[in-house]
Design an enzyme around this catalytic site. Structure first.
Site, PDB file in Angstrom:
ATOM      1  N   GLY A 260       0.792  -1.297   0.016  1.00  0.00           N
ATOM      2  CA  GLY A 260       0.179   0.035  -0.023  1.00  0.00           C
ATOM      3  C   GLY A 260       0.846   1.268   0.075  1.00  0.00           C
ATOM      4  O   GLY A 260       0.349   2.295  -0.113  1.00  0.00           O
ATOM      5  N   GLU A 294       4.296  -6.524   1.827  1.00  0.00           N
ATOM      6  CA  GLU A 294       3.696  -7.108   0.286  1.00  0.00           C
ATOM      7  C   GLU A 294       3.676  -5.642  -0.607  1.00  0.00           C
ATOM      8  O   GLU A 294       2.821  -5.341  -0.904  1.00  0.00           O
ATOM      9  CB  GLU A 294       2.365  -7.669   0.502  1.00  0.00           C
ATOM     10  CG  GLU A 294       2.289  -8.707   1.047  1.00  0.00           C
ATOM     11  CD  GLU A 294       0.754  -9.218   1.606  1.00  0.00           C
ATOM     12  OE1 GLU A 294       0.011  -8.272   1.260  1.00  0.00           O
ATOM     13  OE2 GLU A 294       0.530 -10.385   2.063  1.00  0.00           O
ATOM     14  N   ARG A 297       2.766  -1.476  -5.879  1.00  0.00           N
ATOM     15  CA  ARG A 297       2.952  -0.136  -6.455  1.00  0.00           C
ATOM     16  C   ARG A 297       4.426   0.493  -6.217  1.00  0.00           C
ATOM     17  O   ARG A 297       4.985   0.977  -7.162  1.00  0.00           O
ATOM     18  CB  ARG A 297       2.008   0.842  -5.901  1.00  0.00           C
ATOM     19  CG  ARG A 297       1.950   2.295  -6.763  1.00  0.00           C
ATOM     20  CD  ARG A 297       0.832   3.155  -6.045  1.00  0.00           C
ATOM     21  NE  ARG A 297      -0.251   2.691  -6.009  1.00  0.00           N
ATOM     22  CZ  ARG A 297      -1.426   2.704  -6.803  1.00  0.00           C
ATOM     23  NH1 ARG A 297      -1.316   3.434  -7.792  1.00  0.00           N
ATOM     24  NH2 ARG A 297      -2.732   2.030  -6.335  1.00  0.00           N
ATOM     25  N   ARG A 333      -6.096   3.997 -15.300  1.00  0.00           N
ATOM     26  CA  ARG A 333      -6.238   4.707 -13.984  1.00  0.00           C
ATOM     27  C   ARG A 333      -6.973   6.159 -14.173  1.00  0.00           C
ATOM     28  O   ARG A 333      -7.628   6.544 -13.219  1.00  0.00           O
ATOM     29  CB  ARG A 333      -4.857   4.774 -13.407  1.00  0.00           C
ATOM     30  CG  ARG A 333      -4.325   3.187 -13.171  1.00  0.00           C
ATOM     31  CD  ARG A 333      -2.844   3.233 -12.493  1.00  0.00           C
ATOM     32  NE  ARG A 333      -3.236   4.025 -10.975  1.00  0.00           N
ATOM     33  CZ  ARG A 333      -2.968   4.988 -10.384  1.00  0.00           C
ATOM     34  NH1 ARG A 333      -2.530   6.045 -11.347  1.00  0.00           N
ATOM     35  NH2 ARG A 333      -3.374   5.341  -9.412  1.00  0.00           N
ATOM     36  N   TYR A 337      -9.977   5.998 -11.642  1.00  0.00           N
ATOM     37  CA  TYR A 337      -9.568   6.452 -10.341  1.00  0.00           C
ATOM     38  C   TYR A 337      -9.172   7.866 -10.241  1.00  0.00           C
ATOM     39  O   TYR A 337      -8.814   8.678  -9.327  1.00  0.00           O
ATOM     40  CB  TYR A 337      -8.352   5.981  -9.706  1.00  0.00           C
ATOM     41  CG  TYR A 337      -8.048   4.555  -9.799  1.00  0.00           C
ATOM     42  CD1 TYR A 337      -8.887   3.706  -8.911  1.00  0.00           C
ATOM     43  CD2 TYR A 337      -7.245   3.790 -10.420  1.00  0.00           C
ATOM     44  CE1 TYR A 337      -8.759   2.088  -8.879  1.00  0.00           C
ATOM     45  CE2 TYR A 337      -6.717   2.440 -10.413  1.00  0.00           C
ATOM     46  CZ  TYR A 337      -7.661   1.669  -9.620  1.00  0.00           C
ATOM     47  OH  TYR A 337      -7.680   0.392  -9.589  1.00  0.00           O
ATOM     48  N   CYS A 364     -14.015   5.239 -28.462  1.00  0.00           N
ATOM     49  CA  CYS A 364     -15.408   5.879 -28.246  1.00  0.00           C
ATOM     50  C   CYS A 364     -16.111   6.086 -26.871  1.00  0.00           C
ATOM     51  O   CYS A 364     -17.150   5.193 -26.572  1.00  0.00           O
ATOM     52  CB  CYS A 364     -16.248   5.302 -29.412  1.00  0.00           C
ATOM     53  SG  CYS A 364     -15.284   4.890 -31.007  1.00  0.00           S
ATOM     54  N   GLU A 365     -15.496   6.795 -25.842  1.00  0.00           N
ATOM     55  CA  GLU A 365     -15.860   6.872 -24.887  1.00  0.00           C
ATOM     56  C   GLU A 365     -15.522   8.313 -24.367  1.00  0.00           C
ATOM     57  O   GLU A 365     -14.438   8.741 -24.420  1.00  0.00           O
ATOM     58  CB  GLU A 365     -15.374   6.109 -23.613  1.00  0.00           C
ATOM     59  CG  GLU A 365     -15.565   4.621 -24.072  1.00  0.00           C
ATOM     60  CD  GLU A 365     -16.702   4.136 -23.282  1.00  0.00           C
ATOM     61  OE1 GLU A 365     -17.218   4.627 -22.704  1.00  0.00           O
ATOM     62  OE2 GLU A 365     -17.120   2.772 -23.618  1.00  0.00           O
ATOM     63  N   TYR A 393      -0.368  -1.069 -12.031  1.00  0.00           N
ATOM     64  CA  TYR A 393      -1.632  -1.148 -12.531  1.00  0.00           C
ATOM     65  C   TYR A 393      -1.854  -0.264 -13.705  1.00  0.00           C
ATOM     66  O   TYR A 393      -2.713   0.287 -14.123  1.00  0.00           O
ATOM     67  CB  TYR A 393      -2.375  -0.484 -11.367  1.00  0.00           C
ATOM     68  CG  TYR A 393      -2.307  -1.087 -10.131  1.00  0.00           C
ATOM     69  CD1 TYR A 393      -2.814  -2.318  -9.835  1.00  0.00           C
ATOM     70  CD2 TYR A 393      -1.438  -0.647  -9.011  1.00  0.00           C
ATOM     71  CE1 TYR A 393      -2.582  -2.942  -8.696  1.00  0.00           C
ATOM     72  CE2 TYR A 393      -1.287  -1.234  -7.704  1.00  0.00           C
ATOM     73  CZ  TYR A 393      -1.651  -2.471  -7.577  1.00  0.00           C
ATOM     74  OH  TYR A 393      -1.475  -2.996  -6.214  1.00  0.00           O
TER      75      TYR A 393
HETATM   76  C1  LIG Z   1      -2.895  -5.091  -3.743  1.00  0.00           C
HETATM   77  C2  LIG Z   1      -2.405  -5.623  -2.745  1.00  0.00           C
HETATM   78  C3  LIG Z   1      -1.124  -5.528  -2.118  1.00  0.00           C
HETATM   79  C4  LIG Z   1      -0.162  -4.444  -3.146  1.00  0.00           C
HETATM   80  O1  LIG Z   1      -0.710  -3.192  -2.979  1.00  0.00           O
HETATM   81  P1  LIG Z   1       0.051  -2.001  -3.311  1.00  0.00           P
HETATM   82  O2  LIG Z   1      -0.747  -0.857  -3.069  1.00  0.00           O
HETATM   83  O3  LIG Z   1       0.396  -1.878  -4.753  1.00  0.00           O
HETATM   84  O4  LIG Z   1       1.415  -1.945  -2.815  1.00  0.00           O
HETATM   85  C5  LIG Z   1      -0.518  -6.083  -1.220  1.00  0.00           C
HETATM   86  N1  LIG Z   1      -1.173  -6.986  -0.409  1.00  0.00           N
HETATM   87  C6  LIG Z   1      -2.520  -7.289  -0.746  1.00  0.00           C
HETATM   88  C7  LIG Z   1      -3.299  -8.351   0.042  1.00  0.00           C
HETATM   89  C8  LIG Z   1      -3.131  -6.727  -1.942  1.00  0.00           C
HETATM   90  O5  LIG Z   1      -4.361  -7.080  -2.266  1.00  0.00           O
END
Ligand SMILES: *Cc1c(COP(=O)(O)O)cnc(C)c1O
Length: 444
Positions: A260, A294, A297, A333, A337, A364-365, A393
């Protein structure tokens, strides 16, 4: 609606305008290069649009995590849904990364890229029995379970295979990550994880199921988070939960922090990876848990660009439309978003006056735009533009809408480059489809 920190109405981004710290995509003699390769060289060989990833930038992003976890009991599993190209996944794997996967397709990709099964973490809110079975058969290191129903299903599947599954339970700590509503995941109203207030019951159930081995707790708060506070708050809540769980008799050895961490699209100031890891180290001190990170991005986003060519320019009042051959099917994106991506000309004209324009695709959008209300030097048919921070992404969310072939992906490493996914031909696209046998034309 929570506002996306990457949404900007202003025209130019201070960071990219300043030139920033970026050395992987930069102008040399007014021509944008990816490391040592001019983007025009790639465009001439591969055609447009195309994605371009800098191996140097990918390694540099990885190194920040590798440096930051030194001295911590921690591992990093690249969340490959951000960019699952095999070459990208393998690059991280060779540097020691595991994988965070969310589907069986990603499981096969991770294995094909050489990630050892034991370093794979399987996340996701809706895993089917067949998918859980495939993951157990492959020997994934950890399954992050997100519901009591999944606990029961996984227990049954593991029983059939005669194995015990190593799991964590993903809890929803109910914190607002302060990010766009479509990419926040850690609030009560989101579908992800088990409500932290119900977590003790879920762990009790898991403890009774014979084919599960509960190893710890997982969380993931959302994406493009540009502050440490949501993490700090959530870790505090999970710490309290872990204390309760231990009192309940569970041995909690692992704490999966999720991903995240945000990147720079415009003028965001996300924490450095070092600051983030230092904070987590401090907030988890004395907990005695092995940590998993994890990031998705943060490892790939700034390491990739999308390059397109101007098809035509349509002057208008009050603004001009620059119609390019990269579109919402290539990078969704901005449409999905309201994301802000820096747009730069590949050939820089430092002293040219700018005009206000929208950079749009040919689809066409009305939602098919890459950027709106930007001040750019005048562009003409045949000019190349680059869309920055498109490594995450981007290609993975592309579609073939309007029967547009998926944009190819290119990796640059120093002065070398290689196509790591070619553009399919229209014939290849059509050959995947069939006429039903009852159609007249099928008989001929
Ligand atoms: C999408 C996701 C991530 C990665 O999120 P980022 O914002 O790309 O770092 C990590 N763990 C889980 C469970 C996810 O669904």
């Amino acid at each position: 609606m929570a506002s996306d920190p990457s949404v900007r109405s202003a025209a130019t981004s201070p960071r990219f305008a300043r030139g920033g710290k970026d050395t992987f995509f930069s102008y040399k003699n007014d021509e944008m290069h990816a490391e040592g390769v001019p983007l025009v060289t790639i465009a001439a060989q591969v055609g447009t649009p195309f994605y371009c990833y800098s191996a140097g930038a990918l390694r540099a992003a990885w190194q920040e995590f590798a440096d930051g976890i030194k001295g911590m009991r921690a591992n990093v599993c690249y969340a490959m849904k951000a960019n699952s190209n095999l070459a990208v996944v393998r690059l991280f794997g060779e540097l020691g990364a595991g994988s965070d996967i969310v589907s069986v397709g990603e499981l096969q990709r991770a294995l094909a890229a050489g990630i050892p099964a034991g370093r794979i973490v399987y996340s996701g809110v809706g895993k089917k029995p067949s998918e859980l079975m495939a993951a157990l058969q492959a020997g994934v290191g950890q399954i992050n379970v997100e519901s009591t129903a999944e606990l029961e299903t996984l227990n049954a599947v593991a029983g059939q295979l005669g194995v015990r599954a190593d799991i964590t339970i993903r809890v929803n700590p109910d914190v607002d990550a302060g990010t766009h509503e479509k990419i926040t995941t850690g609030r009560k109203e989101n579908k992800f994880g088990i409500d932290i207030d119900l977590a003790r019951d879920a762990f009790a159930l898991a403890g009774r199921l014979p084919h599960l081995r509960v190893r710890g707790v997982a969380m993931h708060l959302g994406s493009q988070i540009d502050s440490l506070e949501p993490y700090r708050g959530a870790i505090g809540r999970v710490r309290e939960l872990i204390a309760q769980l231990r009192t309940d008799g569970h041995s909690i050895e692992r704490f999966d922090i999720g991903g995240g961490l945000g990147i720079v699209y415009s003028d965001e100031r996300p924490p450095s990876v070092a600051e983030f890891l230092h904070m987590v180290d401090k907030e988890t001190s004395g907990l005695g848990c092995e940590l998993t990170f994890e990031p998705g991005r943060r490892l790939v986003g700034e390491a990739g660009v999308l390059v397109g060519e101007v098809i035509l320019v349509k002057p208008g009042v009050p603004k001009t439309f620059v119609i390019v051959d990269a579109a919402m099917n290539d990078l969704i994106r901005p449409t999905l978003y309201e994301a802000w991506h820096e747009i730069q000309p590949v050939r820089q004209r430092p002293h040219a006056a700018t005009i206000r324009c929208d950079i749009v695709g040919p689809i066409c959008e009305s939602g098919d735009f890459l950027a709106q209300d930007r001040d750019l030097p005048p562009l003409a048919a045949g000019d190349l533009i680059v869309v920055r921070s498109a490594g995450a992404y981007g290609a993975v969310m592309a579609s073939t809408y309007n029967s547009r072939p998926l944009a190819p992906e290119v990796m640059v490493d120093g002065t070398r480059f290689a196509v790591v996914r070619p553009r399919p031909t229209i014939e290849e696209m059509l050959s995947a489809e069939r006429f039903p046998p009852w159609m007249e034309s099928a008989k001929s």
